[in-house]
Design a protein around this motif. Structure first.
Motif, mmCIF file in Angstrom:
data_model
loop_
_atom_site.group_PDB
_atom_site.id
_atom_site.type_symbol
_atom_site.label_atom_id
_atom_site.label_comp_id
_atom_site.label_asym_id
_atom_site.label_seq_id
_atom_site.Cartn_x
_atom_site.Cartn_y
_atom_site.Cartn_z
ATOM 1 N N GLU A 1 14.977 9.227 -25.488
ATOM 2 C CA GLU A 1 16.450 9.242 -24.902
ATOM 3 C C GLU A 1 17.164 9.953 -25.836
ATOM 4 O O GLU A 1 18.307 10.587 -25.721
ATOM 5 N N LEU A 2 17.344 8.975 -26.998
ATOM 6 C CA LEU A 2 18.564 9.106 -27.885
ATOM 7 C C LEU A 2 18.106 10.470 -28.461
ATOM 8 O O LEU A 2 19.254 11.503 -28.893
ATOM 9 N N ALA A 3 16.881 10.952 -28.843
ATOM 10 C CA ALA A 3 16.802 12.336 -29.482
ATOM 11 C C ALA A 3 17.345 13.513 -28.496
ATOM 12 O O ALA A 3 18.049 14.460 -29.128
ATOM 13 N N LYS A 4 16.845 13.293 -27.288
ATOM 14 C CA LYS A 4 17.515 14.252 -26.189
ATOM 15 C C LYS A 4 19.021 14.341 -26.197
ATOM 16 O O LYS A 4 19.340 15.455 -26.053
ATOM 17 N N LYS A 5 19.597 13.285 -26.378
ATOM 18 C CA LYS A 5 21.026 12.963 -26.407
ATOM 19 C C LYS A 5 21.675 13.923 -27.573
ATOM 20 O O LYS A 5 22.517 14.506 -27.544
ATOM 21 N N LEU A 6 21.110 13.377 -28.701
ATOM 22 C CA LEU A 6 21.566 14.000 -30.033
ATOM 23 C C LEU A 6 21.527 15.548 -30.033
ATOM 24 O O LEU A 6 22.317 16.229 -30.740
#
Lengths: 318, 213
Positions: free
Chosen positions: B203-208
């Motif tokens: 989720e974080l990778a996609k957000k970043l």
């Protein structure tokens, strides 16, 4: 009352006079701080005992704390890149399931080091391979568990011959915020192993002390059922509120204070942390012990602050 | 025409052979490889991530699902390459200098691959300069730094500083994780984000990277 008498009053819910406290200094911590750490140790004889200056070889590490690789009695290859700290297993002797069938554990007594049961399984198989085993549950999984357990039972027999008051075990069962395997599978495959080993300790009159890193909240009841008398869980991975809910009063807690924060906290934070822990877990009848492990990145002032704080709160009485 | 429900269910259940078979079936029915990946395999793995976050799934189930997803991707790979379909992004993952623990790093890599990312595994005990070198060589969009020990957390800062001093910091996002890591620490050392476990890392990778979840 001697320290030992008080210790067992605490572990046995027998109304100790004070909360037993303990500070552990890693070899790498000695190597970094040397005489300055020795000064602190001499300031707190209640915690560290009487210490003779020069009695510690600051750079004299035991075998596994040395940099490099070595193979243990099970055929697992360890690597250490940080002298004075623990290494980890990088070579697994049973990478394929079929290897399990012909595997023979050590035949002699080699001790029960940290990582004697669950961790030993993945030391032997590799972590991902073992997790797939737990998913697929092939016969080799139980076969491997049985082989490790059989050896461990022999080790326990040897251990209890000396009639110790307490048998100490360490096996990291949790990841930081979850159990690696479903609690039901843990109960099915692993709880019986610990139960058999710990029953032998009890039969010989020894209390069972068990350390585990990681999140273990869901299986603390099962560890108690398996015979753990004194549990050494991490605050950070479990949470004080959860530990109070599932463990307080049911098993003696030798609380592994939050060493993941010691390097970053101020002395005031350390005092607040110990205060909170004691306020949540203390009971006059006992069942609380406090433990702080100091890695080399903990500032000296925090090591001293922890010692001072533990000395202050050991006499907490509500 | 079938929808992808069965394929997703087989990914979630870790049924490797069935996943490969269903992927072939969808292709035979005229679906594109990208469509099967984006709407069948990856959403299946996303559900696995949710189940992991919610405590329904554990590492064995996650790894079985990842293996089944890989079985599907193996079928798709030649077609994806032939049609020049790019991964969501490239992630360079490694355990920082001084630390040889790899369980967490490997789990994050598994979940990122399941999210459609290409993962370049730098290994363990990776020096700061090596991260920068590998990021340049591979054109990584995102760097994932792992550490289990408090004693090796400073290597995360050293790595971020290396990206900065070598003029490559603006080219990448950097996320960090590991047992002792906190959001506060990530902020302090100038990381772009912190994920507390493998599932949240996706989720974080996609957000970043501004990738649709």
């Amino acid at each position: 009352m001697t320290k030992q008498e008080n210790y067992f009053r605490a572990t046995d819910f027998g109304v100790p006079e004070w909360i037993p406290i303990r500070v552990s200094l890693m070899p790498a911590t000695w190597a970094k701080y040397r005489e300055a750490l020795e000064e602190i140790v001499m300031e707190f004889p209640f915690i560290f005992g009487e210490h003779l200056p020069g009695s510690i070889g600051f750079d004299a590490f035991d075998g596994t704390y040395n940099e490099g690789e070595f193979t243990d009695a099970w055929g697992c290859v360890w690597k250490n890149v940080a002298p004075g700290l623990d290494g980890m297993v990088v070579g697994h002797p049973l990478p394929n399931r079929r290897d399990v069938r012909n595997f023979e554990p050590p035949t002699g007594i080699v001790g029960l080091p940290h990582g004697f049961m669950f961790m030993r399984l993945y030391y032997l198989r590799g972590f991902e391979q073992l997790m797939i085993d737990f998913a697929e549950e092939p016969p080799e999984l139980q076969m491997l568990i049985d082989k490790v357990l059989e050896h461990n039972l022999m080790e326990v027999d040897a251990l209890v011959k000396a009639k110790p008051d307490m048998a100490v075990f360490g096996d990291d069962l949790g990841n930081q915020d979850f159990l690696p395997i479903h609690p039901q599978k843990w109960r099915k495959y692993l709880q019986p192993c610990y139960a058999q080993m710990y029953a032998k300790c009890h039969a010989a009159g020894a209390r069972v002390y068990m350390h585990s890193d990681g999140h273990i909240i869901e299986i603390i009841d099962n560890l108690i059922e398996a015979g753990v008398d004194i549990l050494n869980p991490q605050v950070g991975a479990n949470g004080l509120d959860h530990l109070a809910r599932v463990a307080k009063g049911k098993v003696a807690i030798d609380l592994d204070l939050d060493r993941q924060r010691f390097p970053f906290w101020s002395p005031a934070h350390i005092e607040a942390h110990v205060r909170e822990a004691v306020e949540m877990l203390y009971a006059p009848e006992g069942g609380l012990l406090l433990y702080a492990e100091m890695e080399p990145d903990v500032p000296l002032e925090n090591i001293r602050a922890m010692c001072e704080t533990l000395m202050k709160f050991k006499d907490f009485d509500g | 025409m079938q929808n992808y429900d069965e394929l997703r269910e087989c990914v979630i259940a870790g049924k490797k052979a069935q996943v490969a078979e269903l992927v072939r079936k969808h292709l035979d029915e005229g679906k594109t490889a990208k469509d099967v990946m984006d709407n069948g395999l990856i959403p299946g793995m996303a559900i696995v991530g949710k189940k992991f976050q919610e405590g329904e799934f554990f590492i064995p189930e996650m790894l079985m699902a990842a293996r089944s997803l890989n079985a599907g991707l193996e079928v798709l790979r030649p077609l994806l390459e032939a049609s020049d379909v790019k991964p969501v992004a490239k992630v360079l993952m490694g355990t920082v200098k001084g630390d040889i623990h790899d369980i967490g790093k490997n789990l994050v890599a598994v979940m990122l691959r399941g999210g459609g990312f290409e993962v370049i595994d730098a290994g363990v005990d990776v020096p700061p300069d090596k991260f920068v070198e590998l990021a340049r060589e591979n054109g990584a969009d995102l760097i994932g730094l792992s550490a289990l020990l408090t004693t090796t957390m400073p290597s995360m800062k050293d790595t971020i500083d290396a990206f900065q001093s070598q003029g490559y910091r603006e080219n990448v996002k950097i996320m960090i994780g590991g047992a002792p890591i906190t959001q506060e620490y990530a902020d302090e050392i100038g990381a772009d984000g912190f994920a507390r476990n493998a599932s949240y890392a996706v989720e974080l990778a996609k957000k970043l990277l501004g990738v649709a979840a």
